[in-house]
Design an enzyme around this catalytic site. Structure first.
Site, PDB file in Angstrom:
ATOM      1  CG  ASP A   1      60.738  78.477  38.000  1.00 50.51           C
ATOM      2  OD1 ASP A   1      61.148  77.470  37.416  1.00 50.51           O
ATOM      3  OD2 ASP A   1      60.055  79.355  37.448  1.00 50.51           O
TER       4      ASP A   1
ATOM      5  CG  HIS B   1      51.777  79.684  39.257  1.00 50.04           C
ATOM      6  ND1 HIS B   1      50.717  79.565  38.401  1.00 50.04           N
ATOM      7  CD2 HIS B   1      52.857  79.172  38.627  1.00 50.04           C
ATOM      8  CE1 HIS B   1      51.138  78.981  37.298  1.00 50.04           C
ATOM      9  NE2 HIS B   1      52.438  78.742  37.402  1.00 50.04           N
TER      10      HIS B   1
END
Ligand code: CMC
Length: 428
Positions: free
Chosen positions: A364, A307
């Site tokens: 996700d 991320h």
């Protein structure tokens, strides 16, 4: 004297003020830099650039903290529901009982879309990705509500645009799915709550009664809450940038949906399931795929890992992993790719490549497994993310408007040819 940063250029010293946020985040305010020095700053991918001051969402990527309007994501996911969180993000406070009832009722009353929308929907080929349809249909709301184009809307008019968008997006999303499988669309049932209504429009058939499963409603509320805002990410920055040109809420959000579609952003949830399926079809050897992800000559990346801002566990991933277990157990679903996902996570978390680069599972990684268990098809996963992110986009767009932010317009360092004379075609 208040704190400042010193920049020395060509032997001259310039003081730039320090701006401090409520969580003690510090920034150097360089807004006067070019005017005073002729220099700009260069920050590809905006890794160090704050585009705005915002009072909506706080996150600390090093500590794995995420709060909406000050409230920890863990508490909201556990105790709130999606509509309440939407109100919180958009209006800044938790609603009273009356405010929540009023907000929910208004959303219910605006779920119906103009019948002409169905004609537009019919024009899409069956091969269309639902994200493309969603973006196009959200943009087309400007045609049905041209008054939304007015950049000087009153607060009441802006509120109506917001309610319409919150209400109609779930109808549009469910209809894009029904259209893609060649089934008749379902009209909204306004006696149902937001999530139940969406599930009804997605899964009911005209031929059969549809019972909404409370386990599914609960999981959906949680997933939407976890996706509801994430400060200045790619799609949200897109919404703010487009809106800064005085584009309408609907066109700004439509642009945000396109940004979200990318597999490095919201499209990752679809890419994760496709990757897990690929690993399963290949014999389930997660180590092999870990090695592929580490190989710099191989374009393969471990989808759902890493991320831009979290260099620690994504707090949303922790909640989602537990929810995945709970939902699958409650629904009696045994999905072999859940085991592959867990193996992959464990292998990556113990591998120096991922440890050194601080690559952890992101939001996700497990969300797709839950969507699958809920019966949501893979190419609708990113649409689900969009449904969740909508209140965040709205809140950020509204904040940008209310703060009267100037048009967004980055600069560049030009690296092309210097001036040269035009050469006629016979001489090239
Ligand atoms: N698999 C393998 N290596 C990775 C991965 C990954 N998923 N993510 C980052 N790396 C490596 C990358 O190759 C680089 O290595 P090196 O330093 O040796 O060159 C290092 O880690 C830093 O990566 P980066 O690309 O510079 O980091 P970034 O902040 O620009 O990218 C990211 C963040 C999310 C785009 C990236 O981690 C990625 O592509 N992840 C997979 C896609 C994904 O899951 N996206 C969803 C993000 S969360 C939801 C959302 O925001 O929509």
């Amino acid at each position: 004297m208040s704190e400042s940063a010193e920049i020395i250029l060509d032997g001259k010293s310039y003081q730039m003020p320090i701006v401090e946020g409520t969580e003690n985040e510090k920034a150097i305010d360089i807004s006067s830099l070019r005017g005073k020095t002729g220099y700009i700053t260069l920050d590809s991918g905006y890794k160090n650039t704050g585009a705005t001051k915002s009072a909506i969402t706080f996150l600390d990527g090093e500590l794995g903290i995420l709060r909406y309007r000050g409230y920890p994501i863990e508490q909201l996911a556990e105790r709130s529901n999606f509509v309440e969180v939407a109100y919180l993000l958009i209006y800044g406070t938790l609603p009273t009982t009356e405010e929540l009832a009023d907000f929910s009722d208004k959303i219910r009353r605006h779920t119906l879309v103009n019948e002409d929308m169905r004609k537009i929907l019919d024009g899409f080929p069956s091969t269309s990705h639902p994200m493309g349809i969603l973006s196009a249909l959200v943009s087309s709301l400007t045609a049905f509500y041209p008054e939304s184009l007015n950049p000087n809307q009153t607060t009441e008019e802006m509120d109506l645009s917001i309610i319409r968008l919150m209400a109609k997006i779930s109808t549009i999303a469910a209809w894009s799915y029904k259209n893609s499988i060649g089934h008749p669309v379902n009209y909204p049932k306004n006696q149902l709550d937001y999530c139940s209504n969406f599930l009804h429009m997605m899964f009911a058939y005209p031929t059969e009664d549809y019972e909404v499963n409370p386990v599914v409603v609960d999981a959906l509320n949680k997933l939407l809450i976890l996706h509801a805002d994430h400060e200045q990410n790619c799609s949200t920055s897109t919404v703010r940038l487009v809106g800064s040109a005085n584009a309408s809420l609907y066109s700004s959000v439509s642009a945000g949906i396109s940004a979200l579609w990318g597999p490095l952003h919201g499209g990752a949830n679809q890419a994760v399931i496709e990757m897990l399926e690929q690993i399963k079809a290949d014999g389930g050897d997660s180590k092999k795929f870990i090695n592929k992800a580490k190989d710099k000559d191989d374009p393969f990346r471990l989808m759902g890992f890493g991320h831009r801002v979290y260099k620690n566990f994504d707090p949303r991933a922790k909640i989602i992993k537990k929810t995945a277990d709970d939902v699958l157990n409650a629904m009696g679903v045994k999905d072999p790719i859940l085991n592959i996902a867990k193996e992959l996570e464990e292998a990556a978390l113990n591998d120096p490549y991922f440890v050194e680069r601080k690559l952890y599972p992101n939001v996700d990684f497990y969300s797709g497994i839950i969507y699958r268990a809920l019966g949501i098809p893979t190419d609708m996963f990113t649409v689900m993310f969009a449904l969740g992110r909508l209140p965040g986009w709205i809140a950020q767009w509204k904040e940008m408007r209310e703060n009267k932010e100037p048009i967004g317009r980055p600069r560049q360092v030009y690296t092309g040819e210097t001036e040269r004379d035009y050469v006629s075609i016979d001489k090239r």
